[in-house]
Scaffold this active site. Sequence first.
Site, short mmCIF file in Angstrom:
data_model
loop_
_atom_site.label_atom_id
_atom_site.label_comp_id
_atom_site.label_asym_id
_atom_site.label_seq_id
_atom_site.Cartn_x
_atom_site.Cartn_y
_atom_site.Cartn_z
N GLU A 1 5.28 -30.05 -15.11
CA GLU A 1 5.34 -31.50 -15.26
C GLU A 1 5.96 -32.11 -14.00
O GLU A 1 5.25 -32.44 -13.08
CB GLU A 1 6.14 -31.87 -16.52
CG GLU A 1 5.80 -33.24 -17.04
CD GLU A 1 6.16 -33.41 -18.50
OE1 GLU A 1 6.04 -34.53 -18.99
OE2 GLU A 1 6.58 -32.43 -19.16
N GLU B 1 16.88 -31.66 -22.50
CA GLU B 1 15.90 -32.64 -22.96
C GLU B 1 16.03 -32.89 -24.46
O GLU B 1 15.98 -34.03 -24.91
CB GLU B 1 14.49 -32.13 -22.64
CG GLU B 1 13.37 -33.05 -23.10
CD GLU B 1 12.01 -32.50 -22.73
OE1 GLU B 1 11.06 -33.29 -22.66
OE2 GLU B 1 11.89 -31.27 -22.52
#
Length: 863
Positions: free
Chosen positions: A440, A716
Amino acid sequence: MRIPRLSVNGQEAGCITDEHPVFAFSLASDVPGEDLAEAHIRVGDWQLTTTEQVGIAYDGPLEPYTDYLVEVEATGTSGATATATASFRTGRLDTPWIGRWITDASYVTPKRASPTPMVFRTRVAVSRPVARAWIEATALGVYDLALNGRKVGEDYFAPGFTSYHHQLQYQTYDVTHLLDDADNELVATVAGGWAVGSYTFARKNKIYAERQAFLAELHLEFADGTSDVIPTGDAWEVSVDGPVRMAEWYDGETVDARITAERMVWHPADVTAAPAAPAIRAQYGPPVRVQRTFVPISRATAPSGEVVYDFGQNFAGVVHARLRGREGQTVVFRHAEVLVEGELFVKSLRTAKATATYTCVDGEQTYSPRHTYMGFRYVGVTGIDPDDLELTALALHSELRRTGTFTSSDDRLNRLQSAIEWGGRSNFVDIPTDCPQRDEREGWTGDYAAFATTASYNFDMSRFVDKWLRDMAAEQAPGGGIPMVVPRAGNGFPVMATSLWGDVCIMAPWAEYLARGDLGVLRRTYPMMTKFMKAADWWSKLLSVGERRRIWRFPFHFGDWTSPDGSAKEWIQKGRWIGTAYRANSLAIVAQVAELLGEAKDAARYRAVRDEVTAAYRHVFTDGAGRLENEFQTAYVLPLHFGMTEGAETEAMVGNLVRLIGEAGGHLRTGFPGTPYILFALSDHGRVDEAFDLLLQTGPPSWLYMVDAGGTTIWERWDALRPDGTVNTLDLNTGKDTGGMVSFNHYAAGAVGDWLYKRIAGIEPTSGGYRTFRVAPLLGGGLTSAEGVVETPYGRASSSWTLSAAGTFRLRVEVPVSTRCTVVTPDGRRVEVTSGTHEFVCETAGDPGSAAVDEAGLPAPRP
């Protein structure tokens, strides 16, 4: 009096610009209460007398390739004076490029993969003494330069990541010291990078170009006063047979040191053109460079036989290997954030291989990747005896001056602060990424919106954020929507107006203004802000009547993203509450921006609309007495922190929030939108003890759970590592173990750093750049001391306090020249102070308690 810092475009030295620069300077004085009376600034024949110290715009003449001296003479209100000088150099300005874009037109980039790096070279004969030589270069891809076998510059990943269809940076490197007297060889290696290489989790490639391209000029100024330019063109050669066999962000890099120029197949380079003809400007963002070198804290052999090195810190960067090898020996370096049962855990990397592979020549040699980076703490090595390897690691991120620190008597909070800082460093690699390790590493806007104020406290983000905001403005939709990822770079989400993620166009420049005080960032971004607010207004009114025309439902919101409760679908379903609250907040900020910029009518209009949005939130979502019909923590946090409640309703909402926290076992249940503000919502409404209890919670989900579990960066997901030592790789919707969405280096939840700084240390700007600020520390949590320090544009501001066992509170406050501070002590005393150092003492009720750490319930495994 003296001038400790004089900057040009935020740089104390080395500024090269194609734009009119901006100056700023700080003052220091031994005279209490000193202020700037006036400053006289001279650049050649251009002069300015001003009472400002930041955001001083030079509007005099500029010529290309010219050195300018900036002279500042400041006079204080005491009559003392101070002087300082700085310099800047102009770049090309609008000088047309002699160099032409070159590539290998015969090369076909593979589908869904990164291209093989291209190597370009030319020879330069120097027949007379050179007084000065410099290279200007850029690329579609990321490039590395070598002159006569020696690396040019310190930068990684030049020319940097921008919206290449709109703008492209070029770098300038002085190479006078690298030139030989006769023949010289200039070599550029260009990997696919963001422009051509595989990017996004969908593994798209060729996003901006079909293949790499390179553009450069070598400028030579001779001692006899003549000059020459060696441009890129068809006189250059190109090869795809170089030693770097593979380079991309996610899979890593493969290098074969046996391949030399003599073994490569060369042919004339092809002249090409850059798609979309972007504006090419001298580098305006900070470069990515090595910021720290780590040595392993341990080495162990995994059950698989892989030798695992632990660097003790999760970060973004590359290995640096000094090894003794033999011809053809291949050494493999794999990277991971955590270990599970002694092995590198890589499932969370999804498709990313995060591997560096190096094939040796005989003897002593060194290797470190140049065209990629990884996010890691652990490195697994195979193919070499550990006795033949000396392994270190290089932390890479953009050059950011550290401006803030926070420390306290509780070491857990100090470790949390370190994790917050490293989460930022790891994700400030030319753009603000979401994570540095998996497939990502995109510029997700919501992550930065949540973290902006914390980032701007810890670091001078001015050049970094300004660069990113240029791309944001360039990629804003005609209707006002903001991409969820900037630069958009192949991301599949449509460009639309969405809360928090889109609100970044307001929250990021506002955070920078409060930290740096330069109105220029607000002037540049105000048109983007107003377009976005217009889009939010349009979507709110769609298919709505009455007050519901102020409720923001459409087209899409991420809602309470990463909340510990529910699935991604359930997070998104909470979007209308979050969207409406964030709209009210952005309207309030834009109204302040409009007022600062002299747009009084706009300011009044935005305030009026905000009042309507605030009323709609209360009337549509609550029972009118402070209770939400659909309760979740973030839906209480946001209106409380954004000042959307009134009277008894406020106290009711606070009580309901406290009740929800209690029902969650004393834990937060907030995602990206609510986490930055939950402690503020409690403490600023009289629930200081509850705020400290939540901050110091050690069971999951909590900040200290991450720290006590061994996390050195922010995660996260709150449950990224479970108490039983397993990694949560479940899919967000299906619940299947697919690798999921789990990163141990995501900074958004680290926005709690703002509360550490503003409430525990108690230091908070009340106008741009800390021209005025407040110091009002909160006591609690058993803390016996804390300190917050910030290097403001005006100088060092700090708040440092101690609390004795007997309840005596002592506070020391530093106030920079030209600023004012309001000090509020725990006994309620309020004092206005001017520049200098001030000390306060008062008695507080009760025993400060103990900052001892309760180890109960901590997870046994450590990442």
